[in-house]
Design an enzyme around this catalytic site. Structure first.
Site, short mmCIF file in Angstrom:
data_model
loop_
_atom_site.label_atom_id
_atom_site.label_comp_id
_atom_site.label_asym_id
_atom_site.label_seq_id
_atom_site.Cartn_x
_atom_site.Cartn_y
_atom_site.Cartn_z
CG ASP A 290 -80.76 -37.34 98.17
OD1 ASP A 290 -81.75 -37.83 97.59
OD2 ASP A 290 -80.76 -36.19 98.64
CD1 TRP A 291 -84.26 -41.88 93.52
CD2 TRP A 291 -83.53 -42.10 95.62
NE1 TRP A 291 -84.92 -42.95 94.09
CE2 TRP A 291 -84.50 -43.11 95.37
CE3 TRP A 291 -82.94 -42.06 96.87
CZ2 TRP A 291 -84.87 -44.04 96.33
CZ3 TRP A 291 -83.31 -42.99 97.83
CH2 TRP A 291 -84.25 -43.97 97.56
#
Length: 817
Positions: A239-240
């Site tokens: 995930d970012w």
């Protein structure tokens, strides 16, 4: 599942793997390390020396935003994932996925960052609109269809968020303490089903920790379970900003750390290998997974893509409308008030009827080219002569991005005030991430941005203007500076505050309807502030004149009295359901409950349409004639609503999650204590927990009415195949969702009373009988044995129960296994 080299691998798989191996062998350490770190916000690096183009990713799950986060680049907006799950139709999910692949290819996207298959553990989860259900089996079935559809279009998926990312509170740091049995039987189950049945090309690991290890470094769950036990051969992307270390992430099985260019991989990873901290063979494993994905989507030279022939084009607007009406769940319909008669006069009431909320907030946001509101849809279907409209009550007094009546553009200037370039702003939001900048503009040269244009009010009175975002702002309206100041991040704030934070009112200005004024919002950039993601994000926000709430409700009551039927649309807001925070309660915001009660007292034929992505409390439900749950219905939601209300189509949905009062909900805790959130309820979430607590919810899992009736005639179970015969005993054609639950005869309370084991759709004309065959999966008869760390088959007697919901079981047969 067929692997790339195993006995199930095709010749094409083996040929692609040969190209991947050759490409890997041609790379030096620096190139390999560079490939694993993001190039920018949405892509990985190109490696021309092996014929590798940049791998481009984009957010989903209800549309494909592409690499530009702007309304100037529109996307099809399908209904919310909760709506898709409410259809209980894997084929429809598959068609939705194929449409999104079509959108991705149009925008140059190779990988869709979807679907979200976390569970509705607690009704307070703020992002539940983006997930499917409280039930792992239903989630797995819908997610499988979605992944199959996207990848049939030649675009990769990343099933997310692996794993136990079931709430938003402290999501970056929370350590979710989940027992092995609950982890296997609930939270891992949808991922396992999708890996087994859909062979996804990607997985996204979550921000949170599980049992002491952050998911981007979770060697056991990623390397041993996902890759080892399940045979997953795709790529694992963070995930970012979830990747926090170099050695921990690469050894924990993380292939790609996003976004870039700041990353824990790249040069740092190459240095770690040279220092003997990481084996180069471990880097090779990750690079191989990335190259395999590139080969599958067709951006690695010499490799034949998995999909050479693109599926036939799908009409996105038509499919969005179909999903919406198939997803609407009719939970109450007293005296068959619905469908409405063709000559009925209708009073349509509610702010959300005019300005519809068609999707959830946060990273799932896309910008459709058009939105058909309930007012638009019913006006087109009924005509203005038989339809009246009243606001009634606005769910929000919060400012929103400037759109209706505004014509705006963003002007970028350098330090000397010279114009570098301009960009259109259809909604007043500047969301330029990475290299998504107007022509001629770079982050290095840009010193300020000015949102400039005109505003023509729809209403006379005091208009509120403001900002959303961090930094310095100068706001000018009608030639007068009305604000000149700053907004700073509060202590302990979510680092995404600049993206999803609250708008702030800066000034009120009295304006006259129809008289155009000039507006401007100037924002000098703070180059000393290091944003959590590379980019510029802020918004020019506005709210029209606020009328007396009592007066608005009185107007709605008058409209309701003068019509045959009153249709009230109630809704949540972006401050209730969005990314980055959980819900505090399940109440409708504002005075909407009061509005419904007042209208229902004035007109006994009151229909309420609920515009929310997940459950809300409905304290007036027994006072109204009908309740229709509309979810976030996508861009064509208003047209679909007209289809259903007027009977052109029946509402086809069934509840994918239990609806009940928060005070009765068995599992509510979403916030950690001293960094830890214990899943003390074990395997008892959703309907499993409601039944264990012996509390009756407002509307049970699986519930949903149509415009016809169904008689359950027979149930025959042979082996693990249940055959159910149902007859349409009503007046019109329809579709039934036949649900099969499995209940163990001997149960010491360690297992749920029953659980969903299968379902199937049945369509029939009036008086017609049809049979559906439902296979009961082996896993339905197993539990995770924590003493042996394996699945254990549970022999004994089971009652196979067929019916319309978990609370409306019509037929049963006892079997021994």
């Amino acid at each position: 599942m067929a692997g790339t080299q195993g006995p199930g691998a095709t010749q094409a798989d083996q040929a692609r793997e040969g190209v991947v191996q050759a490409a890997l062998a041609a790379l030096d350490l620096d190139a390999k390390a560079r490939l694993l770190g993001g190039r920018d916000m949405w892509s990985l690096h190109a490696l021309p020396e092996i014929g590798l183009a940049p791998l481009v990713m984009s957010d989903g799950p209800i549309g494909v935003r592409g690499t530009r986060w702007t309304a100037d680049d529109p996307s099809i907006a399908l209904p919310s994932p909760t709506a898709l799950a409410a259809t209980w139709d894997q084929d429809l999910a598959r068609r939705a996925g194929t449409l999104l692949a079509q959108e991705a290819r149009r925008k140059g996207v190779h990988v869709l960052l979807a679907p979200t298959v976390n569970l509705h553990r607690s009704p307070l989860g703020g992002r539940h609109f983006e997930a499917y259900s409280e039930d792992p089996y239903l989630t797995g079935v819908i997610g499988t269809g979605y992944v199959q559809g996207v990848q049939a279009g030649g675009v990769g998926t990343t099933v997310k968020h692996f794993v136990a990312n079931d709430a938003e509170t402290d999501r970056f740091t929370v350590d979710n303490k989940v027992g092995a049995r609950a982890l296997r039987e609930l939270y891992l189950a949808p991922f396992e089903a999708i890996v087994t049945n859909a062979h996804p090309w990607g997985i996204m690991t979550a921000y949170n920790q599980v049992n002491g290890s952050t998911m981007t470094e979770h060697r056991y769950l990623v390397n041993e379970v996902l890759r080892g036990e399940w045979g997953f051969d795709g790529f694992n992307v963070s995930d970012w900003m979830a990747a926090r270390s170099t050695t921990g992430t690469i050894e924990g099985g993380l292939d790609a750390a996003m976004p870039g260019p700041r990353t824990v991989y790249g040069e740092v990873l190459a240095d770690a290998v040279r220092a003997g901290q990481v084996k180069e063979s471990t880097v090779d494993d990750a690079v191989r997974n990335v190259l395999r994905l590139a080969a599958r989507v067709g951006i690695l030279e010499g490799a034949e893509p998995v999909v050479a022939d693109v599926p036939a084009e799908i009409d996105g607007e038509a499919l969005a409308r179909e999903i919406a009406r198939r997803a609407f769940v009719l939970v109450r319909n007293e005296n068959d008030v619905l469908p409405l008669g063709p000559a009925a006069s209708v009073a349509l009431i509610g702010a959300a009827a005019r300005d519809a909320r068609v999707l959830g907030g946060g990273s799932a946001t896309v910008f459709p080219a058009r939105v058909i509101s309930p007012l638009d849809g019913l006006t087109a279907a009924l005509g203005e002569d038989t339809l009246t409209y009243a606001v009634g009550a606005d769910p929000s007094d919060e400012l929103a991005p400037a759109d209706k009546g505004f014509t705006l553009r963003a002007v970028c200037r350098d330090d000397e005030g010279n114009v570098l370039g301009e960009g259109n702003l259809p909604s007043g939001q500047v969301q330029w991430i990475g290299d998504d900048l107007p022509d001629g503009v770079t982050h290095e040269t840009m010193a300020s941005i000015e949102v400039v244009g005109t505003f023509t009010p729809r209403e006379s009175g005091e208009h509120s203007f403001g900002t959303r975002g961090l930094g310095d702002f100068t706001l000018t309206v009608a030639g007068e500076v009305v604000f000149d100041g700053s907004e700073v991040m509060g202590a302990g704030s979510d680092p995404f505050e600049a993206f999803f934070g609250s708008p702030v009112e800066r000034a009120k200005v009295r304006l006259t309807a129809g008289e155009t004024v000039e507006v401007s919002l100037r924002h000098p950039l703070d180059r000393t502030y290091e944003a959590p993601l590379p980019g510029v994000v802020f918004s020019f926000v506005h709210l029209g004149p606020r009328r007396d709430p009592d007066e608005l409700i009185a107007e709605a009551v008058d409209a309701a009295r003068g019509a045959d039927t009153a249709v009230v649309v109630v809704a949540t807001t972006e401050r209730v359901e969005s990314e980055g925070f959980d819900r505090q309660d399940l109440r409708l915001p504002g005075r909407q409950d009061e509005l419904v009660r007042a209208v229902a007292a004035a007109n006994p034929r009151t229909v309420v349409v609920v515009n929310s992505g997940s459950p809300v409390e409905l304290p007036w439900r027994e006072d109204v004639a009908a309740v229709l749950l509309g979810w976030f219905p996508g861009q064509e939601g208003g047209a679909a609503l007209a289809d259903v209300l007027l009977g052109a189509r029946e509402p086809g949905g069934r509840l994918p999650t239990t609806w009940g009062a928060l005070a009765d909900a068995p599992v509510t805790r979403v916030g950690p204590t001293e960094g830890e959130l214990a899943y003390t309820e074990g395997v008892f979430i959703g309907y499993r927990a409601w039944e264990k607590a012996q509390v009756t919810p407002v509307y049970a899992f699986g519930h949903g009415l149509g415009y016809t009736d169904w008689t359950y005639e027979s149930l025959v179970v042979e082996g693990t195949t249940a055959t159910v015969r149902v007859r349409n005993s009503g007046p019109r054609a329809g579709r039934e969702v036949v649900q099969v639950y499995l209940a163990p005869a001997a149960n010491d309370g360690d297992r749920p009373a029953r659980w969903l084991a299968g379902f199937a759709g049945a369509e029939a004309a009036p008086g017609e009988s049809v049979e559906v065959r439902i296979e009961l999966p082996r896993r339905a008869f197993e539990i995770w044995d924590e003493s042996t760390n394996t699945w254990a088959h549970q022999a004994g007697s089971y009652e196979v129960q067929a019916g319309r919901s978990i609370a409306d079981r019509r037929l049963s047969e006892t079997i021994a296994v």
